[in-house]
Design a protein around this motif. Structure first.
Motif, PDB file in Angstrom:
ATOM      1  N   UNK A 788       0.840  -1.156  -0.037  1.00 41.91           N
ATOM      2  CA  UNK A 788       0.177   0.033   0.205  1.00 41.91           C
ATOM      3  C   UNK A 788       0.930   1.302   0.033  1.00 41.91           C
ATOM      4  N   UNK A 789       0.212   2.477  -0.352  1.00 40.06           N
ATOM      5  CA  UNK A 789       0.985   3.518  -0.343  1.00 40.06           C
ATOM      6  C   UNK A 789       1.148   3.949  -1.815  1.00 40.06           C
ATOM      7  N   UNK A 790       2.083   4.734  -1.985  1.00 44.67           N
ATOM      8  CA  UNK A 790       2.788   5.406  -3.420  1.00 44.67           C
ATOM      9  C   UNK A 790       3.155   4.313  -4.251  1.00 44.67           C
ATOM     10  N   UNK A 791       2.675   4.152  -5.318  1.00 48.61           N
ATOM     11  CA  UNK A 791       3.110   3.119  -6.308  1.00 48.61           C
ATOM     12  C   UNK A 791       4.511   3.247  -6.890  1.00 48.61           C
ATOM     13  N   UNK A 792       5.458   3.132  -5.976  1.00 41.65           N
ATOM     14  CA  UNK A 792       7.139   3.228  -6.528  1.00 41.65           C
ATOM     15  C   UNK A 792       7.456   2.115  -7.354  1.00 41.65           C
ATOM     16  N   UNK A 793       8.075   2.262  -8.510  1.00 43.14           N
ATOM     17  CA  UNK A 793       8.586   1.626  -9.226  1.00 43.14           C
ATOM     18  C   UNK A 793       9.742   0.482  -8.723  1.00 43.14           C
ATOM     19  N   UNK A 794      10.407   1.126  -7.706  1.00 42.46           N
ATOM     20  CA  UNK A 794      11.530   0.326  -7.193  1.00 42.46           C
ATOM     21  C   UNK A 794      11.107  -0.647  -5.994  1.00 42.46           C
ATOM     22  N   UNK A 795       9.662  -0.384  -5.696  1.00 41.36           N
ATOM     23  CA  UNK A 795       9.182  -1.317  -4.578  1.00 41.36           C
ATOM     24  C   UNK A 795       8.987  -2.639  -5.532  1.00 41.36           C
ATOM     25  N   UNK A 796       8.851  -2.801  -6.709  1.00 36.49           N
ATOM     26  CA  UNK A 796       8.981  -4.071  -7.528  1.00 36.49           C
ATOM     27  C   UNK A 796      10.274  -4.379  -8.309  1.00 36.49           C
ATOM     28  N   UNK A 797      10.822  -3.274  -8.549  1.00 36.19           N
ATOM     29  CA  UNK A 797      12.050  -3.537  -9.347  1.00 36.19           C
ATOM     30  C   UNK A 797      13.245  -4.157  -8.391  1.00 36.19           C
ATOM     31  N   UNK A 798      13.297  -3.570  -7.156  1.00 33.79           N
ATOM     32  CA  UNK A 798      14.244  -4.032  -6.359  1.00 33.79           C
ATOM     33  C   UNK A 798      14.025  -5.390  -5.920  1.00 33.79           C
ATOM     34  N   UNK A 812      -3.345  -7.457  -1.185  1.00 33.48           N
ATOM     35  CA  UNK A 812      -2.516  -6.606  -2.010  1.00 33.48           C
ATOM     36  C   UNK A 812      -3.018  -5.258  -2.335  1.00 33.48           C
ATOM     37  N   UNK A 813      -2.239  -4.335  -2.270  1.00 34.47           N
ATOM     38  CA  UNK A 813      -2.529  -3.002  -2.787  1.00 34.47           C
ATOM     39  C   UNK A 813      -2.568  -3.049  -4.277  1.00 34.47           C
ATOM     40  N   UNK A 814      -3.807  -2.740  -5.020  1.00 32.42           N
ATOM     41  CA  UNK A 814      -3.861  -3.032  -6.498  1.00 32.42           C
ATOM     42  C   UNK A 814      -2.761  -2.828  -7.504  1.00 32.42           C
ATOM     43  N   UNK A 815      -2.310  -1.651  -7.633  1.00 36.59           N
ATOM     44  CA  UNK A 815      -0.950  -1.099  -8.141  1.00 36.59           C
ATOM     45  C   UNK A 815       0.141  -1.955  -7.950  1.00 36.59           C
ATOM     46  N   UNK A 816       0.522  -2.206  -6.737  1.00 37.81           N
ATOM     47  CA  UNK A 816       1.798  -2.790  -6.549  1.00 37.81           C
ATOM     48  C   UNK A 816       1.719  -4.386  -6.957  1.00 37.81           C
ATOM     49  N   UNK A 817       0.514  -4.791  -6.739  1.00 34.50           N
ATOM     50  CA  UNK A 817       0.277  -6.052  -7.347  1.00 34.50           C
ATOM     51  C   UNK A 817       0.609  -6.366  -8.704  1.00 34.50           C
ATOM     52  N   UNK A 822       4.558  -6.973 -13.658  1.00 36.53           N
ATOM     53  CA  UNK A 822       5.121  -6.245 -14.759  1.00 36.53           C
ATOM     54  C   UNK A 822       6.603  -6.429 -14.366  1.00 36.53           C
ATOM     55  N   UNK A 823       7.183  -6.870 -13.328  1.00 35.90           N
ATOM     56  CA  UNK A 823       8.630  -7.065 -13.112  1.00 35.90           C
ATOM     57  C   UNK A 823       8.620  -8.854 -13.007  1.00 35.90           C
ATOM     58  N   UNK A 824       7.817  -9.559 -13.374  1.00 35.37           N
ATOM     59  CA  UNK A 824       8.004 -10.853 -13.524  1.00 35.37           C
ATOM     60  C   UNK A 824       7.949 -11.539 -12.202  1.00 35.37           C
TER      61      UNK A 824
END
Length: 917
Positions: A788-798, A812-817, A822-824
């Protein structure tokens, strides 16, 4: 009724003798749906569905909007395809890095690297890097820009390469303005004209942006909001953004603002009201008879703060004010006429006779009830009437001093605290003075929220002029700054002879950028900082920004207040927030008489007269005529003329990411996950702030060690934000939040874990490296609301770069899921009523996740369940459980099959390049 996938909406609109293809909303009306009573924002989404019918939208999606149930809980997911993407430099750099890496990969695959470009227009404004180091002098701007280039030259050179090498990508150089103000004043089209068709198409201008305040452009009737970097990259590469058809809250405005009230006071009132009502995840749409009295700049102030009141967007319909603003800001007359013709043809142009839309909920405000206000000391929704400021600060101080009691240093400090107000002596610029709790040490006219609005900027200048004429000065302990959102502001302040009085009070130009509002306030003078810490002083800032969270503005400042630019100047004169501005003098004039706020506050008539005489359309035309060219420093940056970026092994800012290493031309079969270890076992409400690298880089962190190894001195570490283009830094900062709680290390707070089977405690990064060296797959266990929170790219890339192949969470927060897919990374969800704890998991287990390929192909989401087999760990651990695969759409299935969205797009472009020759 038989019809094509787009309801037969494709049609021709002729404007001044030119034909354009449009997708008529009236076609859906003819099919029996009451389109005209839809909120304006949903009409924009409906047009989007019609235009992409058969590609990203189905008939059910069109009907879902046309037959919208205002009261329903959102459940219908649609694919929204924005017309363009807007970025700022912190979040834009990694997107351009990924494009550069895709070009390298395309070449390795035998394709043409020049084919890799944004497929939708992408525009970037460099505005997040300038810091207020020098202030209160005529050389402040030049000095701060020099330091900005010194600190960020490598990043800027990279973006300049992108500006030259990439098609469909434009970068606005530093020292120009704030992204959202530049967007409103210049970039926004309102109606987009696309000439890449046999007959040019017209459609509503829409966008997603990599900054939460992208919503400012909603003032022009342009639908858009902030998203994470992965979503933005996907949109840039022609992919749709998945979203739920939202509830829309109508906010009815009546009346007119009273004398003395500003647009800032209005937005703080609106923010307070909407936060109390609860609009998170909803659209907010403004309507009512009060709209015509609100200039576009006032609307932009309100739309800008949608993130603060919690809404996805805060939009105004297109009306005559929109048309007037487009003309006033120098848009081409033929374009403005095209905007008006299109919007009227589509029934999207609001007039006094327009029926009120149907909304999910409504609330109302009489503009005449708005009074001068601030918000603080920690949250933008905590509005304070100016008349209540002293009482409010007393309450806040009591809470803060309770925390402070033990921190005062020395006997003098303890005595001061005991008397209710901490006091300290300080010397700055040769002046000795005493400051106490409530002292304003930062007064900043900053942020796109208000610097886009001539009425409050002129108001600040007029207040300064009156104050200087009476002999008032800013207090010597106040760090003053003026950071306009565009050069047009400087033009009209100069023209109105208001720059000099602002300079006289220390509000010299420090830069064109976000500055104080995003934490780039720079250090306050060392003597004042020492005085604050000596007695634990509760020092304050007053800024015309949109966020005031504790610790954000400056580490020396405990209480932060949002206010209009005129009030920022007023509090610099007073030097404290512990004042009754209505009944106490703000200072003493040169004649020895007390001066009150009412003596220097400009009237509405005065402000209007100056605006009429000094703010001119030609200023916008002139300042934006060469907006992408930059100054001599920008043009002198080393920029190789090459389709491929020349990566430097020595760079600590820009690195070629490994997403495409050893990538085959075709994706392999989806495989099960075998013998995986648990990298971290997390609880509920793990936000992207916990996951994503942010803030300063500590010397004893994995990222700090990396920089030291590469001969970077701590003073030059800069922030994670500035190094977002270096995956080596960012992956080391993933899960490194000092407040992270990992159940594998329950007695330690921060980014640490247990490595298995050694049972050794180490940083999450170091454990990841050991696991990856041994070829071990990794899994994250989590509770409710993961991401949850702002959907930061590095929260998935990292996590992906740390070797995480799956996350198993309760929800899950929808966008982060979506970003994980999107990062596999495979998002799995515990079945209803189950959790890691209820299944007896300790985090020491080995996991086998079986049946992934087969269940992903199933059409029924409820059937997409995999088996997780557990071995190792404690004796009472569950041996087997089932988990739901949260790959929710066919498009997401394709992304996962390819290993991520970037790999998917690269292969599509390669295939297209080979077939077209």
């Amino acid at each position: 009724m038989a019809r094509d996938a787009g309801f037969g909406s494709r049609s021709i609109l002729t404007v001044e003798g030119s034909d354009f293809e449009i997708f008529r909303l009236s076609a859906v009306e003819k099919a029996g749906y009451d389109v005209q009573r839809l909120p304006y924002s949903l009409k924009v989404l409906l047009e989007n569905m019609l235009r992409f019918a058969g590609q990203f939208a189905e008939e059910d999606d069109i009907v879902g909007i046309a037959d919208w149930d205002a009261a329903a809980i959102p459940s219908n997911e649609i694919n929204f395809t924005p017309a363009r993407v807007l970025m700022q430099d912190f979040t834009g750099v990694p997107a351009v890095v990924d494009l550069a890496a895709m070009r390298d990969a395309m070449k390795r695959m035998g394709g043409d690297p020049s084919k890799i470009n944004p497929l939708q227009p992408a525009e970037l404004v460099i505005d997040h890097s300038v810091q207020v180091d020098e202030y209160g002098t005529r050389m402040a701007f030049a000095h701060n820009v020099d330091l900005e280039y010194e600190r960020n030259g490598e990043r800027y050179a990279f973006l300049r390469w992108g500006q030259e090498a990439l098609k469909n990508f434009r970068a606005v150089p530093p020292g120009t303005g704030i992204v959202h103000q530049v967007n409103v004043e210049y970039l926004a089209r309102v109606v987009f004209r696309n000439d890449n068709f046999k007959i040019p198409q017209l459609y509503p201008d829409t966008l997603v942006g990599t900054d939460s305040h992208t919503t400012m452009v909603n003032a022009l009737g342009v639908l858009g909001w902030g998203v994470g970097g992965i979503e933005a990259e996907a949109a840039m590469l022609g992919q749709p953004v998945s979203m739920l058809i939202p509830q829309v809250v109508g906010f009815k405005l009546t009346g007119e603002l009273a004398e003395g009230a500003t647009a800032t006071d209005l937005v703080l009132t609106v923010t307070e009201m909407l936060r109390k009502r609860g609009v998170v995840g909803k659209f907010v749409e403004f309507y009512g008879p009060g709209l015509p009295s609100l200039r576009l700049a006032d609307r932009a102030t309100i739309a800008n703060m949608a993130p603060e009141y919690g809404a996805t967007c805060g939009i105004f319909p297109v009306d005559q004010q929109t048309i007037d603003y487009l003309n006033f800001t120098g848009r081409k007359p033929e374009h403005v006429r095209m905007v008006e013709a299109y919007m009227k043809e589509q029934g999207m142009f609001a007039t006094a006779d327009s029926p009120d839309p149907v909304f999910s909920d409504t609330l109302a405000l009489d503009l005449g009830d708005v009074v001068p206000s601030l918000a603080g000391p920690r949250r933008p929704q905590d509005r304070i009437k100016l008349s209540d400021m002293r009482t409010s600060f007393d309450t806040a101080l009591e809470e803060m001093t309770t925390q402070r009691r033990g921190s005062a240093v020395g006997e003098a400090g303890a005595t001061a605290v005991a008397h209710g107000r901490a006091k300290a002596e300080a010397v700055s610029s040769g002046k000795r003075f005493e400051i106490e709790d409530g002292a304003v040490v930062i007064a900043a006219i900053t942020s796109c929220t208000n610097t886009s609005n001539p009425s409050v900027m002129v108001g600040a200048g007029l207040l300064a002029k009156k104050a200087v004429e009476l002999g008032l000065e800013s207090k010597p302990w106040v760090k003053t700054s003026l950071a306009p959102g565009s050069k047009v502001v400087t033009d009209y302040l100069d023209h109105a002879n208001l720059t000099e009085p602002l300079n006289a009070l220390g509000f010299n130009l420090v830069g064109y950028g976000c500055t104080t509002c995003i934490g780039n306030s720079g250090p306050i003078p060392e003597e004042i900082s020492e005085a604050i810490h000596k007695v634990g002083l509760v020092a304050c800032s007053v800024l015309s920004g949109n966020r005031n969270f504790e610790g954000r503005i400056n580490p020396d400042v405990r209480a932060n207040y949002l206010a209009s630019p005129p009030l920022v100047v007023a509090f610099a004169l007073a030097g404290t927030v512990d004042i009754d501005m209505y009944n106490e003098p703000i200072g003493t004039g040169r004649d020895g008489r007390s001066v009150f706020l009412k003596d220097i506050w400009p009237s509405t008539a005065e402000i209007e007269a100056v605006m009429s005489a000094s703010v001119k359309p030609e200023m916008f035309v002139q300042q934006y005529a060469h907006v992408f060219e930059g100054d001599d420093r920008w043009r002198a940056l080393p920029t190789p003329k090459s389709d491929l970026f020349e990566w430097s092994d020595d760079s600590t800012y820009i690195k070629n990411p490994p997403y495409f290493e050893n990538m085959p031309e075709q994706p392999g079969a989806i495989s099960d996950i075998r013998s995986a270890r648990i990298l971290a076992y997390l609880g509920d409400s793990i936000t992207t702030d916990h996951i994503s690298p942010a803030g300063s880089i500590k010397t004893d962190s994995p990222a700090g060690h990396y920089l030291l190894e590469h001969k970077v001195q701590p003073k030059d570490f800069n922030s994670y934000g500035s190094r977002r283009g270096n995956h080596e830094v960012m992956m080391r900062g993933t899960f490194a939040n000092i407040r992270l709680r990992n159940k594998l290390t329950p007695d330690i707070e921060g980014g640490v874990t247990k490595h298995m089977p050694s049972n050794e405690t180490m940083s999450i990064f170091d454990a990841s490296m050991k696991y990856q060296a041994d070829g071990v797959s990794l899994v994250i266990l989590a509770g409710k609301e993961y991401g949850s929170g702002s959907s930061r790219d590095w929260a998935a890339k990292g996590p992906r770069l740390l070797g995480v192949q799956a996350v198993i969470a309760e929800s899950y927060e929808r966008i982060h899921r979506s970003n994980l897919v999107g990062m596999g990374v495979l998002p799995l969800q515990f079945l209803e009523g189950e959790s890691a704890a209820s299944l007896g998991l300790t985090g020491h287990e080995i996991l086998d996740i079986e049946g992934v390929a087969a269940v992903i192909e199933l059409k029924n989401a409820a059937d997409r369940v995999v088996t997780v087999r557990v071995s190792g760990g404690t004796a009472d651990a569950a041996k087997e459980f089932r988990a739901l695969v949260r790959i929710d759409t066919p498009q997401e299935r394709e992304y996962y099959r390819h290993g991520g969205i970037l790999q998917y797009v690269l292969r599509q472009l390669k295939a297209g390049a080979s077939t077209t020759g």
